[in-house]
Enzyme design. Structure first.
Site, PDB file in Angstrom:
ATOM      1  N   LYS A  95       9.666   2.467 -23.454  1.00 45.53           N
ATOM      2  CA  LYS A  95       9.057   3.799 -23.361  1.00 45.53           C
ATOM      3  C   LYS A  95       8.178   3.798 -22.100  1.00 45.53           C
ATOM      4  O   LYS A  95       7.075   3.259 -22.100  1.00 45.53           O
ATOM      5  CB  LYS A  95       8.222   4.050 -24.621  1.00 45.53           C
ATOM      6  CG  LYS A  95       7.034   4.994 -24.482  1.00 45.53           C
ATOM      7  CD  LYS A  95       7.396   6.427 -24.221  1.00 45.53           C
ATOM      8  CE  LYS A  95       6.132   7.283 -24.146  1.00 45.53           C
ATOM      9  NZ  LYS A  95       5.377   7.099 -22.893  1.00 45.53           N
ATOM     10  N   ASN A 104       1.131   3.119 -13.172  1.00 39.94           N
ATOM     11  CA  ASN A 104       0.557   2.717 -11.877  1.00 39.94           C
ATOM     12  C   ASN A 104       1.454   1.765 -11.094  1.00 39.94           C
ATOM     13  O   ASN A 104       1.533   1.844  -9.874  1.00 39.94           O
ATOM     14  CB  ASN A 104      -0.849   2.140 -12.067  1.00 39.94           C
ATOM     15  CG  ASN A 104      -0.881   0.941 -12.983  1.00 39.94           C
ATOM     16  OD1 ASN A 104       0.012   0.750 -13.795  1.00 39.94           O
ATOM     17  ND2 ASN A 104      -1.907   0.141 -12.857  1.00 39.94           N
ATOM     18  N   CYS A 111      -4.510  -2.584 -12.248  1.00 41.71           N
ATOM     19  CA  CYS A 111      -5.264  -3.185 -13.356  1.00 41.71           C
ATOM     20  C   CYS A 111      -6.045  -4.398 -12.881  1.00 41.71           C
ATOM     21  O   CYS A 111      -7.143  -4.650 -13.353  1.00 41.71           O
ATOM     22  CB  CYS A 111      -4.338  -3.548 -14.511  1.00 41.71           C
ATOM     23  SG  CYS A 111      -2.982  -4.638 -14.051  1.00 41.71           S
ATOM     24  N   GLU A 115      -1.679  -5.781 -22.966  1.00 36.64           N
ATOM     25  CA  GLU A 115      -2.148  -5.942 -21.581  1.00 36.64           C
ATOM     26  C   GLU A 115      -2.912  -4.675 -21.208  1.00 36.64           C
ATOM     27  O   GLU A 115      -2.310  -3.623 -21.021  1.00 36.64           O
ATOM     28  CB  GLU A 115      -0.962  -6.094 -20.621  1.00 36.64           C
ATOM     29  CG  GLU A 115      -0.100  -7.309 -20.851  1.00 36.64           C
ATOM     30  CD  GLU A 115      -0.690  -8.580 -20.270  1.00 36.64           C
ATOM     31  OE1 GLU A 115      -1.759  -8.504 -19.622  1.00 36.64           O
ATOM     32  OE2 GLU A 115      -0.101  -9.639 -20.476  1.00 36.64           O
TER      33      GLU A 115
HETATM   34  P1  NDP Z   1      -2.332   4.723 -21.247  1.00 33.67           P
HETATM   35  O1  NDP Z   1      -3.005   3.815 -22.199  1.00 33.67           O
HETATM   36  O2  NDP Z   1      -2.757   6.126 -21.172  1.00 33.67           O
HETATM   37  O3  NDP Z   1      -0.766   4.752 -21.545  1.00 33.67           O
HETATM   38  C1  NDP Z   1       0.028   3.595 -21.554  1.00 33.67           C
HETATM   39  C2  NDP Z   1       1.333   3.881 -22.264  1.00 33.67           C
HETATM   40  O4  NDP Z   1       1.059   4.083 -23.655  1.00 33.67           O
HETATM   41  C3  NDP Z   1       2.031   5.147 -21.791  1.00 33.67           C
HETATM   42  O5  NDP Z   1       3.416   4.944 -21.802  1.00 33.67           O
HETATM   43  C4  NDP Z   1       1.610   6.146 -22.838  1.00 33.67           C
HETATM   44  O6  NDP Z   1       2.488   7.222 -22.945  1.00 33.67           O
HETATM   45  C5  NDP Z   1       1.649   5.308 -24.085  1.00 33.67           C
HETATM   46  N1  NDP Z   1       0.882   5.841 -25.198  1.00 33.67           N
HETATM   47  C6  NDP Z   1      -0.111   6.775 -25.188  1.00 33.67           C
HETATM   48  N2  NDP Z   1      -0.590   6.977 -26.442  1.00 33.67           N
HETATM   49  C7  NDP Z   1       0.103   6.152 -27.257  1.00 33.67           C
HETATM   50  C8  NDP Z   1       0.070   5.880 -28.661  1.00 33.67           C
HETATM   51  N3  NDP Z   1      -0.796   6.500 -29.488  1.00 33.67           N
HETATM   52  N4  NDP Z   1       0.914   4.955 -29.154  1.00 33.67           N
HETATM   53  C9  NDP Z   1       1.757   4.293 -28.346  1.00 33.67           C
HETATM   54  N5  NDP Z   1       1.856   4.511 -27.008  1.00 33.67           N
HETATM   55  C10 NDP Z   1       1.036   5.428 -26.469  1.00 33.67           C
HETATM   56  O7  NDP Z   1      -2.440   4.001 -19.828  1.00 33.67           O
HETATM   57  P2  NDP Z   1      -1.978   4.547 -18.420  1.00 33.67           P
HETATM   58  O8  NDP Z   1      -0.525   4.871 -18.452  1.00 33.67           O
HETATM   59  O9  NDP Z   1      -2.940   5.581 -17.984  1.00 33.67           O
HETATM   60  O10 NDP Z   1      -2.132   3.226 -17.532  1.00 33.67           O
HETATM   61  C11 NDP Z   1      -3.318   2.863 -16.940  1.00 33.67           C
HETATM   62  C12 NDP Z   1      -3.970   1.744 -17.714  1.00 33.67           C
HETATM   63  O11 NDP Z   1      -3.072   0.635 -17.787  1.00 33.67           O
HETATM   64  C13 NDP Z   1      -5.206   1.208 -17.027  1.00 33.67           C
HETATM   65  O12 NDP Z   1      -6.229   0.996 -17.968  1.00 33.67           O
HETATM   66  C14 NDP Z   1      -4.738  -0.105 -16.446  1.00 33.67           C
HETATM   67  O13 NDP Z   1      -5.769  -1.021 -16.227  1.00 33.67           O
HETATM   68  C15 NDP Z   1      -3.753  -0.563 -17.458  1.00 33.67           C
HETATM   69  N6  NDP Z   1      -2.834  -1.538 -16.897  1.00 33.67           N
HETATM   70  C16 NDP Z   1      -2.919  -2.832 -17.326  1.00 33.67           C
HETATM   71  C17 NDP Z   1      -2.096  -3.790 -16.772  1.00 33.67           C
HETATM   72  C18 NDP Z   1      -2.133  -5.199 -17.268  1.00 33.67           C
HETATM   73  O14 NDP Z   1      -1.173  -5.916 -17.011  1.00 33.67           O
HETATM   74  N7  NDP Z   1      -3.154  -5.656 -17.947  1.00 33.67           N
HETATM   75  C19 NDP Z   1      -1.146  -3.457 -15.704  1.00 33.67           C
HETATM   76  C20 NDP Z   1      -1.133  -2.079 -15.351  1.00 33.67           C
HETATM   77  C21 NDP Z   1      -1.965  -1.161 -15.936  1.00 33.67           C
HETATM   78  P3  NDP Z   1       2.185   8.574 -22.118  1.00 33.67           P
HETATM   79  O15 NDP Z   1       1.994   8.171 -20.683  1.00 33.67           O
HETATM   80  O16 NDP Z   1       3.406   9.339 -22.325  1.00 33.67           O
HETATM   81  O17 NDP Z   1       0.939   9.154 -22.716  1.00 33.67           O
END
Ligand code: NDP
Length: 538
Positions: free
Chosen positions: A174, A151, A318, A284
């Protein structure tokens, strides 16, 4: 094997395959990237462990110089990188540029302040150990793994990457499967800056934090020190690409620490995988941020903040505003202003659009489902409705009288859907604001009681008479509580997050009362008891 398309509906390609990132506005292919499996991730981490020795050996000044070069290059390339961000997320060009502006500001702060925060310093040795000189330093972990979301594909991971690098770690990053091109843009500019600045300038392992901890990734052996190598020879920031499996491999790779930003559900999986090696984690996750409007609030400013905080980046923030609680006496006036502003917004793919498409196609269904659930339970739509969902775009939706048990109130929405509920007073607003498992950020609009209300909110950050402003203050830590995760990026806490405290005592002279020896004797003990009674027993 080449797999076209990302995980959006298609089966996840296996390690060794390729995947493509798509422009969410058009579905056009933006780039093609390898799916890295565990073997390749482990190799990257082993390379990083060697690079970490060199990077830590540069010391704070050497790293500051190189991070400054990276900062300058990012600014020079800001439009080009913003284009990559726009093509992979669909967000308007200026929003992409703003992300980079904020990230660069954090990078500058981290580089400038790392030595002050993490460098060895003297602390008082106290009365009982007054013969000791006591010092504290924060050496790096070695290799930090960073897993980021799509995002804010620059700003969010840079909150970990910039601070981890400034602390002296190498990073294996990653990026989300939706934004691999952005991840590469960051790593490529870093490598370019390093190549330009570091040639023939390796300062050996004499820096203040030269004793870098082995990351556990193959023992961090190898190159060690700098011995004349140029920055270009050291992969201090690498990118591995792929899907969840690639991220999971990074969790299991033996990195010194894993910094994860993403959803709460994935955060739990990341913690479980990291637990296997006792790898410490920074988590986070998502939020359900409230905005409270008090009776004496500037209603124009509050409405502007609610609409921008809720709708910008198509609500995919987020710390975006998802729940507004407005006190009854000003509710009608406030809602009128919110409705006028939200009506004027137009999503689209052009640079002048107010916000772009839903980046992740699957999120459209989540938003639509929450909208239906709220309307079914009796919420009223003041702006938009079910017809506002036109994939890949969702037009602004403002709901009021939303039952507190509807999913639009209880779960993260991550779309341009704002709920505005009336409350009797600020007491009720605080109670409702806190009635969620999440606890990331919050906003309060109040002329007189802003800070007082802020102090009672269960969350990591609060903006008073503003929205999301805390994220732009590099000196302030960023992170949540509860389902929003733990640990902090940004600020002094963010630097310490990527280092381990190391305490050192050095004897200056023989102790007047020797306590830590078998030859202590009864006299020493009675003297220390007398001392402790005099000091603390009254
Ligand atoms: P996801 O949890 O779907 O994915 C986050 C990352 O984790 C991606 O790179 C994803 O890879 C990877 N991932 C997925 N499965 C695994 C696993 N089993 N083990 C390790 N890594 C994995 O989140 P989104 O990308 O959809 O992001 C949106 C979310 O992030 C929202 O909930 C948002 O609130 C949160 N967010 C929080 C922030 C904060 O600072 N607190 C800031 C920005 C966003 P892949 O995409 O390849 O599946």
């Amino acid at each position: 094997m080449t797999q076209t398309g990302t995980s959006a509906g298609s089966e996840t390609p296996a390690a060794g395959a390729e995947f493509t990132s798509l422009d969410p506005r058009t579905g056009e292919v933006v780039g093609s990237y390898p799916v890295h499996g565990a073997a390749q991730v482990n190799e990257a981490v082993a390379r990083a462990a060697r690079a970490a020795q060199w990077w830590a050996g540069l010391g704070f000044a050497g790293r500051r110089k190189r991070l400054r070069a990276w900062r300058k290059l990012l600014v020079k390339r800001i439009d080009r990188i913003a284009e990559v961000v726009t093509s992979e997320t669909g967000k308007p060009a200026d929003d992409a540029r703003l992300e980079l502006v904020l990230a660069v500001d954090h990078l500058a702060w981290a580089a400038r302040n790392a030595q002050r925060v993490l460098g060895r310093r003297k602390v008082s040795a106290g009365v009982l150990m007054s013969n000791q000189s006591a010092t504290l330093a924060y050496p790096p972990f070695g290799v930090v793994g960073v897993i980021g979301p799509w995002n804010y594909p620059v700003f969010t991971p840079m909150g970990s990457i910039a601070y981890a690098l400034a602390a002296g770690n190498a990073v294996v990053f990653k990026p989300s499967e939706f934004t691999p091109g952005v991840g590469h843009a960051l790593a490529d500019t870093f490598a370019e800056a390093l190549a330009g600045e570091g040639v023939g300038d390796a300062s050996g392992a004499a820096g203040p934090d030269a004793a870098v901890a082995a990351s556990g990734a193959g023992g961090a052996g190898g190159a060690g020190g700098a011995s004349g190598a140029s920055g270009a020879d050291h992969p201090v920031l690498q990118v591995v690409t792929g899907f969840g499996e690639t991220g999971a491999a990074l969790c299991r790779s033996g990195v010194g620490k894993l910094a994860f930003t993403g959803s709460t559900a994935t955060g739990r999986r990341v913690m479980a995988a990291c637990a296997e090696n006792l790898t410490p984690v920074l988590i986070e996750c998502g939020g359900k941020d409230p905005l409270i409007v008090d009776a004496d609030a500037d209603l124009d400013a509050a409405a502007d903040a609610a609409v921008w905080g809720g709708m910008s980046n198509a609500g995919q923030t987020c710390v975006g505003v998802e729940r507004v609680y407005v006190v009854e006496p000003v509710a009608d006036e406030f809602l009128r202003r919110v409705v006028t502003r939200a009506h004027a917004l137009r999503p689209g793919g052009e640079p002048t659009a107010d916000f772009g498409p839903m980046t992740m196609p699957a999120q459209v269904d989540v938003v639509a489902g929450q909208l239906r659930d709220a309307l079914d339970k009796g919420a009223h739509a003041l702006v938009g409705g079910t017809a506002s969902v036109r994939p890949p775009y969702i037009e602004p939706v403002v709901l009021t009288d939303v039952p507190e048990d509807s999913t639009a109130i209880t779960q993260e929405t991550f779309g341009p859907l704002l709920t505005v509920n009336r409350v009797a007073d600020t007491e009720e607003a605080i109670t409702r604001a806190n009635a969620t498992a999440y606890g990331l950020g919050a906003s309060v609009f109040s002329a007189k009681r802003g800070e007082e209300i802020a102090a009672r909110l269960r969350c990591g950050m609060v903006a008073v008479n503003g929205v999301i402003t805390f994220a732009g203050v590099p000196a302030l830590p960023f992170g949540g509580v509860g389902d929003s995760g733990f640990g902090r990026i940004h600020g002094e806490d963010g630097l310490r997050e990527f280092a381990r405290a190391q305490a050192v005592t050095r004897q200056r002279f023989a102790p007047p009362i020797a306590l830590m020896t078998f030859s202590r004797g009864a006299r020493a003990m009675s003297r220390v008891m007398a001392l402790v009674r005099a000091l603390y027993g009254r």
